[in-house]
Design a protein around this motif. Sequence first.
Motif, PDB file in Angstrom:
ATOM      1  N   ALA A 232       0.190   8.643 -79.472  1.00 33.56           N
ATOM      2  CA  ALA A 232       0.038   8.509 -78.024  1.00 33.56           C
ATOM      3  C   ALA A 232      -1.403   8.160 -77.668  1.00 33.56           C
ATOM      4  O   ALA A 232      -1.664   7.278 -76.833  1.00 33.56           O
ATOM      5  CB  ALA A 232       0.461   9.795 -77.326  1.00 33.56           C
ATOM      6  N   LEU A 368      -1.001   9.685 -70.925  1.00 30.15           N
ATOM      7  CA  LEU A 368      -1.147  10.324 -72.230  1.00 30.15           C
ATOM      8  C   LEU A 368      -0.107  11.421 -72.414  1.00 30.15           C
ATOM      9  O   LEU A 368       0.548  11.506 -73.466  1.00 30.15           O
ATOM     10  CB  LEU A 368      -2.561  10.899 -72.375  1.00 30.15           C
ATOM     11  CG  LEU A 368      -2.866  11.581 -73.715  1.00 30.15           C
ATOM     12  CD1 LEU A 368      -2.709  10.588 -74.865  1.00 30.15           C
ATOM     13  CD2 LEU A 368      -4.278  12.169 -73.716  1.00 30.15           C
ATOM     14  N   PHE A 371       3.476   9.957 -72.903  1.00 30.81           N
ATOM     15  CA  PHE A 371       3.778   9.413 -74.235  1.00 30.81           C
ATOM     16  C   PHE A 371       3.735  10.491 -75.317  1.00 30.81           C
ATOM     17  O   PHE A 371       4.469  10.397 -76.308  1.00 30.81           O
ATOM     18  CB  PHE A 371       2.844   8.253 -74.561  1.00 30.81           C
ATOM     19  CG  PHE A 371       3.312   6.960 -73.965  1.00 30.81           C
ATOM     20  CD1 PHE A 371       4.252   6.175 -74.618  1.00 30.81           C
ATOM     21  CD2 PHE A 371       2.846   6.539 -72.731  1.00 30.81           C
ATOM     22  CE1 PHE A 371       4.715   4.990 -74.062  1.00 30.81           C
ATOM     23  CE2 PHE A 371       3.304   5.353 -72.170  1.00 30.81           C
ATOM     24  CZ  PHE A 371       4.238   4.582 -72.827  1.00 30.81           C
ATOM     25  N   GLU A 372       2.910  11.512 -75.148  1.00 31.09           N
ATOM     26  CA  GLU A 372       2.966  12.633 -76.093  1.00 31.09           C
ATOM     27  C   GLU A 372       4.349  13.283 -76.065  1.00 31.09           C
ATOM     28  O   GLU A 372       4.952  13.559 -77.117  1.00 31.09           O
ATOM     29  CB  GLU A 372       1.889  13.666 -75.756  1.00 31.09           C
ATOM     30  CG  GLU A 372       0.481  13.250 -76.146  1.00 31.09           C
ATOM     31  CD  GLU A 372      -0.563  14.280 -75.776  1.00 31.09           C
ATOM     32  OE1 GLU A 372      -1.729  14.119 -76.178  1.00 31.09           O
ATOM     33  OE2 GLU A 372      -0.211  15.265 -75.079  1.00 31.09           O
ATOM     34  N   PHE A 375       6.975  10.790 -77.653  1.00 26.56           N
ATOM     35  CA  PHE A 375       6.918  10.677 -79.114  1.00 26.56           C
ATOM     36  C   PHE A 375       7.384  11.974 -79.791  1.00 26.56           C
ATOM     37  O   PHE A 375       8.020  11.928 -80.849  1.00 26.56           O
ATOM     38  CB  PHE A 375       5.511  10.300 -79.563  1.00 26.56           C
ATOM     39  CG  PHE A 375       5.110   8.891 -79.187  1.00 26.56           C
ATOM     40  CD1 PHE A 375       6.048   7.874 -79.139  1.00 26.56           C
ATOM     41  CD2 PHE A 375       3.797   8.584 -78.873  1.00 26.56           C
ATOM     42  CE1 PHE A 375       5.700   6.575 -78.791  1.00 26.56           C
ATOM     43  CE2 PHE A 375       3.424   7.284 -78.531  1.00 26.56           C
ATOM     44  CZ  PHE A 375       4.384   6.281 -78.502  1.00 26.56           C
TER      45      PHE A 375
END
Length: 380
Positions: A232, A368, A371-372, A375
């Motif tokens: 990320a 951020l 996307f953390e 994922f």
Amino acid sequence: MSVWDSIVGQKPTVELLSRIVESPAEIAQSWLICGPPGSGRSNLARAFAAALECPNHGCGECKTCRQVLAGSHPDVSVLATNKVTIGIAEVRDLVEKSEQMPGTAPWRIIIIEDFDRMMERTTNVLLKDIEEPAEHTIWLLCAPSAQDVLPTIRSRTRMVNLAVPGDQAVARFLETETGADRHIAARAARLAEGHIGIAKLYATNERVMTDRDTLVVGVLNLGRASDAVLLADQLIGDAKAQAEEETNRDVKREQAEFRRINGLDPEERIPTKIRGAYNAIGKKDDVRRRATRRSRDVLDRALNSIASIYRDVTVLQNNAEDAVGLVNKENRTAIADLASRLSREAAVWRLDQVNLARRRLMGNGNPLLVFEALFCSLIA
């Protein structure tokens, strides 16, 4: 060379509009051009406008055609925005302009790109003019789909729906337009999944293609939460760098065009009376805003790339590779391994997680963190 030559994979629509241009007596004066991102709806609107204004119905060679396609014709106005929404003041200016007689051409044409970014109260400013345009005015509104536009607008326009261009058509366009090698053009077209602008970017910008390859490999290798956090962080950094690079390139091109229009050499000092207009092109706040918008575009493109992985997984799980092919052919071995480890339900669930991340980004979620979380949810 016709103005229609740059329109990719839209033969039925081009034939329809060409017939209308040649017999414009009963032409509709308000149009809604719908197509998925990258289908070329804005390019189609410009080509249609050029054909309507051209004395030869869109020859592509005359001064009128060149001006319309370049966005410099005095009777054709284009409203595009880098903002999240289109402002009401901008629309009021267009309404005022639409009531003026054309100066040199048969029509006063107003093109609004990304019409779906217009708030309802802003749209209401247009209703009367869309329903009853001035005698010599044509409105061309562009949106992803009819559902993205208020019913009050849809009912007042003639609608044109664009198809998703096929890979072969896009590849041929890239070879002609960019001079790309046949193999690079074919790969760029396949990875772009019908999005002409992204295909062109992949074919001409090696960094963008490399960043995509890195992302796909990273997603396929997710094994721990720490992998998700690192990937990320890398993605956000790459998106910021890409956005800044593209924005700075745009600013330099606009500054060069400003100099050309005003008859100035590349290194010539800007005269005091036009220095303010020149400096406004590279104004820090505007550049930062444009870079932020571009960064969101890069992240949206990343979500499409991630979704393509699980699309390919489901293709293999359903033995449909011969029928529809894979997007990520280069990663087939890893995707086949993932397909064997995931159930069909798990693959579809991961596609849902990508859509959830998209909604969170559209809701101004922290990129951020978005996307953390994404994922982490993709770890098999």
